[in-house]
Design a protein around this motif. Structure first.
Motif, short mmCIF file in Angstrom:
data_model
loop_
_atom_site.label_atom_id
_atom_site.label_comp_id
_atom_site.label_asym_id
_atom_site.label_seq_id
_atom_site.Cartn_x
_atom_site.Cartn_y
_atom_site.Cartn_z
N UNK A 120 -9.57 -11.35 -4.83
CA UNK A 120 -9.03 -11.45 -3.49
C UNK A 120 -8.21 -10.22 -3.10
N UNK A 121 -8.25 -9.18 -3.92
CA UNK A 121 -7.60 -7.93 -3.54
C UNK A 121 -6.11 -7.88 -3.78
N UNK A 122 -5.61 -8.69 -4.71
CA UNK A 122 -4.16 -8.72 -4.95
C UNK A 122 -3.64 -7.37 -5.45
N UNK A 132 -18.10 -12.90 -6.00
CA UNK A 132 -17.76 -14.05 -5.17
C UNK A 132 -17.59 -13.66 -3.71
N UNK A 133 -18.39 -14.26 -2.84
CA UNK A 133 -18.24 -14.02 -1.40
C UNK A 133 -16.91 -14.57 -0.90
N UNK A 134 -16.47 -15.70 -1.46
CA UNK A 134 -15.20 -16.29 -1.04
C UNK A 134 -14.02 -15.38 -1.38
N UNK A 167 -11.39 -13.20 1.21
CA UNK A 167 -9.92 -13.17 1.11
C UNK A 167 -9.41 -11.75 0.92
N UNK A 168 -10.17 -10.93 0.23
CA UNK A 168 -9.80 -9.53 0.06
C UNK A 168 -9.79 -8.82 1.42
N UNK A 169 -10.80 -9.08 2.23
CA UNK A 169 -10.84 -8.50 3.58
C UNK A 169 -9.64 -8.94 4.41
N UNK A 170 -9.25 -10.20 4.25
CA UNK A 170 -8.09 -10.71 4.98
C UNK A 170 -6.81 -9.97 4.55
#
Length: 208
Positions: free
Chosen positions: A110-112, A130-132, A136-139
């Motif tokens: 998720x890009x943490x 994971x697309x999910x 979240x990474x894009x967010x």
């Protein structure tokens, strides 16, 4: 998780397992359909397994392998690990090259780490199966006002149109590859994408 076993008339053993699909360790090798993950209450499903089929056993205390995180697991991951610590960010910030080309965040999730490092001026790309998690990474990137190239690929078959001065796998993510052959292929594919100085940083956890 609850298990029951019974002997059928044909002499086979039938296992029935009731699992909490909202639990992070629910990732069995099975195909099941549940309701939308937005509901706060736990969703339960009963799955049947026939003992006449080969069963892949997982050592105690090891999570069964999963192809990728779904929306529910991604939400739990972010709740469990919402942000990287200042110390973790500083450690990678000090060791990743800045002037030798882009750097690849392998299994970026998720890009943490990706988002704060991009904020600090690093030229990062991210890859995850994971697309999910990538959503979240894009967010995270949007919230930080940053941009980074993201790819959805399995690291064991990694094939990106770029080469990287360095790569890193943080937070023990590489240890999700419990198949030794898949882990070996993943390392080979990451190595194939590296150019000088060709640095690979990998965080792994060793049981005490």
């Amino acid at each position: 998780r609850h298990h029951r076993a019974r002997l059928t008339k044909s002499g086979q053993v039938e296992f029935r397992s009731t699992i909490d699909l909202d639990h992070p360790r629910c990732r069995r090798r099975c195909h099941c359909t549940t309701g939308p993950p937005s509901a706060p209450s736990a969703t339960r499903s009963t799955l049947s397994f026939n003992a006449s089929q080969p069963v892949q056993r997982t050592p105690p205390n090891r999570t069964p392998p999963a192809s990728s995180y779904g929306p529910l697991c991604a939400a739990f991951y972010d709740a469990d690990k919402p942000n990287a610590s200042d110390e973790e960010i500083a450690w990678y910030d000090a060791r990743l090259p800045r002037d030798a080309g882009p750097v690849l965040d392998v299994m970026c999730g998720s890009g943490r780490l990706l988002a704060p490092l991009v904020e600090r001026g690093h030229n990062l790309h991210g890859v995850d199966a994971s697309a999910a998690m990538l959503a979240r990474c894009e967010q995270r990137l949007d919230a930080a006002g940053c941009r980074a190239m993201l790819f959805r690929q399995d690291v064991a078959t990694l094939n990106l149109p770029f080469r990287y001065a360095a790569a890193f796998v943080a937070a023990g993510s590489f240890q999700l590859l419990v198949d030794p052959q898949a882990a070996k292929r993943a390392l080979e594919r990451v190595r194939a994408h590296l150019v000088p100085p060709g640095r690979l940083l990998m965080q792994c956890f060793v049981p005490a």
